[in-house]
Write an enzyme that holds these catalytic residues in place. Structure first.
Site, PDB file in Angstrom:
ATOM      1  N   ARG A  70       0.829  -1.219   0.000  1.00 11.40           N
ATOM      2  CA  ARG A  70       0.000   0.000   0.000  1.00 11.40           C
ATOM      3  C   ARG A  70       0.858   1.261   0.000  1.00 11.40           C
ATOM      4  O   ARG A  70       0.413   2.327  -0.443  1.00 11.40           O
ATOM      5  CB  ARG A  70      -0.983  -0.036   1.164  1.00 11.40           C
ATOM      6  CG  ARG A  70      -2.138  -0.985   0.896  1.00 11.40           C
ATOM      7  CD  ARG A  70      -2.998  -1.183   2.113  1.00 11.40           C
ATOM      8  NE  ARG A  70      -2.598  -2.339   2.893  1.00 11.40           N
ATOM      9  CZ  ARG A  70      -2.901  -2.521   4.166  1.00 11.40           C
ATOM     10  NH1 ARG A  70      -3.580  -1.612   4.824  1.00 11.40           N
ATOM     11  NH2 ARG A  70      -2.505  -3.611   4.792  1.00 11.40           N
ATOM     12  N   GLU A 107       1.233  -6.110  13.060  1.00  9.22           N
ATOM     13  CA  GLU A 107       0.068  -6.248  13.948  1.00  9.22           C
ATOM     14  C   GLU A 107      -0.485  -7.665  13.802  1.00  9.22           C
ATOM     15  O   GLU A 107      -1.011  -8.238  14.741  1.00  9.22           O
ATOM     16  CB  GLU A 107      -0.990  -5.196  13.576  1.00  9.22           C
ATOM     17  CG  GLU A 107      -2.051  -5.021  14.630  1.00  9.22           C
ATOM     18  CD  GLU A 107      -3.188  -4.095  14.209  1.00  9.22           C
ATOM     19  OE1 GLU A 107      -3.182  -3.593  13.083  1.00  9.22           O
ATOM     20  OE2 GLU A 107      -4.099  -3.909  15.024  1.00  9.22           O
TER      21      GLU A 107
HETATM   22  O1  LIG Z   1       3.067  -0.508  11.738  1.00 10.44           O
HETATM   23  P1  LIG Z   1       2.971  -1.979  11.363  1.00 10.44           P
HETATM   24  O2  LIG Z   1       2.465  -2.831  12.490  1.00 10.44           O
HETATM   25  O3  LIG Z   1       4.256  -2.485  10.804  1.00 10.44           O
HETATM   26  O4  LIG Z   1       1.856  -2.122  10.252  1.00 10.44           O
HETATM   27  C1  LIG Z   1       1.709  -1.284   9.155  1.00 10.44           C
HETATM   28  C2  LIG Z   1       1.895  -2.010   7.879  1.00 10.44           C
HETATM   29  O5  LIG Z   1       0.918  -3.066   7.741  1.00 10.44           O
HETATM   30  C3  LIG Z   1       0.321  -2.974   6.461  1.00 10.44           C
HETATM   31  O6  LIG Z   1       1.045  -3.644   5.481  1.00 10.44           O
HETATM   32  P2  LIG Z   1       1.017  -5.215   5.204  1.00 10.44           P
HETATM   33  O7  LIG Z   1       2.336  -5.786   5.640  1.00 10.44           O
HETATM   34  O8  LIG Z   1      -0.229  -5.787   5.768  1.00 10.44           O
HETATM   35  O9  LIG Z   1       1.084  -5.295   3.630  1.00 10.44           O
HETATM   36  P3  LIG Z   1       0.190  -4.781   2.414  1.00 10.44           P
HETATM   37  O10 LIG Z   1       0.401  -3.289   2.303  1.00 10.44           O
HETATM   38  O11 LIG Z   1       0.777  -5.512   1.269  1.00 10.44           O
HETATM   39  O12 LIG Z   1      -1.255  -5.109   2.667  1.00 10.44           O
HETATM   40  C4  LIG Z   1       0.351  -1.496   6.161  1.00 10.44           C
HETATM   41  O13 LIG Z   1       0.188  -1.230   4.775  1.00 10.44           O
HETATM   42  C5  LIG Z   1       1.686  -1.079   6.701  1.00 10.44           C
HETATM   43  O14 LIG Z   1       2.736  -1.282   5.756  1.00 10.44           O
HETATM   44  N1  LIG Z   2      -5.585  -2.414  11.403  1.00 10.82           N
HETATM   45  C1  LIG Z   2      -4.994  -2.264  10.208  1.00 10.82           C
HETATM   46  N2  LIG Z   2      -5.720  -1.881   9.134  1.00 10.82           N
HETATM   47  C2  LIG Z   2      -5.124  -1.730   7.929  1.00 10.82           C
HETATM   48  N3  LIG Z   2      -3.831  -1.932   7.727  1.00 10.82           N
HETATM   49  C3  LIG Z   2      -3.083  -2.321   8.763  1.00 10.82           C
HETATM   50  N4  LIG Z   2      -1.756  -2.591   8.864  1.00 10.82           N
HETATM   51  C4  LIG Z   2      -1.511  -2.936  10.137  1.00 10.82           C
HETATM   52  N5  LIG Z   2      -2.614  -2.883  10.880  1.00 10.82           N
HETATM   53  C5  LIG Z   2      -3.613  -2.499  10.038  1.00 10.82           C
END
Ligand SMILES: O=P(O)(O)OC[C@H]1O[C@H](OP(=O)(O)OP(=O)(O)O)[C@H](O)[C@@H]1O
Ligand SMILES: Nc1ncnc2[nH]cnc12
Length: 182
Positions: A70, A107
């Protein structure tokens, strides 16, 4: 938190809450309705890019780093708005040449992020861009990657910060701009 103007406020209102995704107990913040709205996307990208500008409005960074996946959606247009290049920070095994790698906790789950070793020049000033700051693990890992390349992290810009998680503390001294805190 940045003071949202009317356009930005309307944009942020499009983020949807999805309970129990991707696992029970997680309230997932779905940005896809915002991304699908041209005005909302434009307002959000402009506000994120502003974190890479100085008081005179000029860019103060050499590159934008976006975290898969994202962070790519918001980071690449923010780089274009700033007139600088974009560097993808990818999940393990996706980049084809020599990389630096850092593992971290999410998370929900665990992951490893990588960047090409030659993606940044020593002394480059960089802005990190992502959609959500949750535990801060992703940002902390990306700061480490930028520093392994010899770059200086100017700051982090995210669409949304989950204020009930210790993201800011995890990130430490790096300035964080969040357009919305929930
Ligand atoms: O602060 P944190 O606990 O590290 O979480 C935040 C991250 O989690 C999500 O990515 P995800 O790894 O789910 O990947 P995505 O963007 O491919 O969905 C979001 O887009 C952030 O990059
Ligand atoms: N609660 C949440 N919603 C969307 N993106 C996330 N990445 C980590 N935690 C998330």
């Amino acid at each position: 938190m940045t003071d949202p103007g009317p356009g930005l406020e309307a944009a942020l209102a499009l983020i949807a809450d999805v309970p129990d995704f991707p696992e029970p107990g997680i309230l997932f913040k779905d940005i896809t309705p915002l991304l699908a709205d041209h005005s909302a996307l434009q307002a959000v990208v402009a506000a994120i890019a502003a974190a890479g500008r100085g008081a005179d409005g000029r860019p103060v960074v050499d590159k934008v780093l976006g975290m898969e996946s994202r962070g790519f959606i918001l980071g690449a247009p923010a780089a274009l708005a700033l007139g600088v290049g974009f560097v993808p920070v990818r999940k393990a095994g996706k980049l084809p040449r020599a990389t630096y790698a850092v593992s971290y906790a999410l998370e929900y789950g665990e992951a490893t992020l990588e960047v090409h070793q030659d993606a940044l020049r020593p002394g480059d000033r960089v802005l990190l861009v992502d959609d959500v700051l949750a535990t801060g693990g992703t940002v902390k890992a990306t700061v480490e990657l930028a520093e392994k390349c010899g770059a200086e992290v100017h700051g982090v810009a995210v669409l949304m910060e989950l204020g009930f998680l210790p993201g800011r503390e995890t990130v430490g001294a790096v300035p964080v701009t969040a357009l919305l805190t929930v």
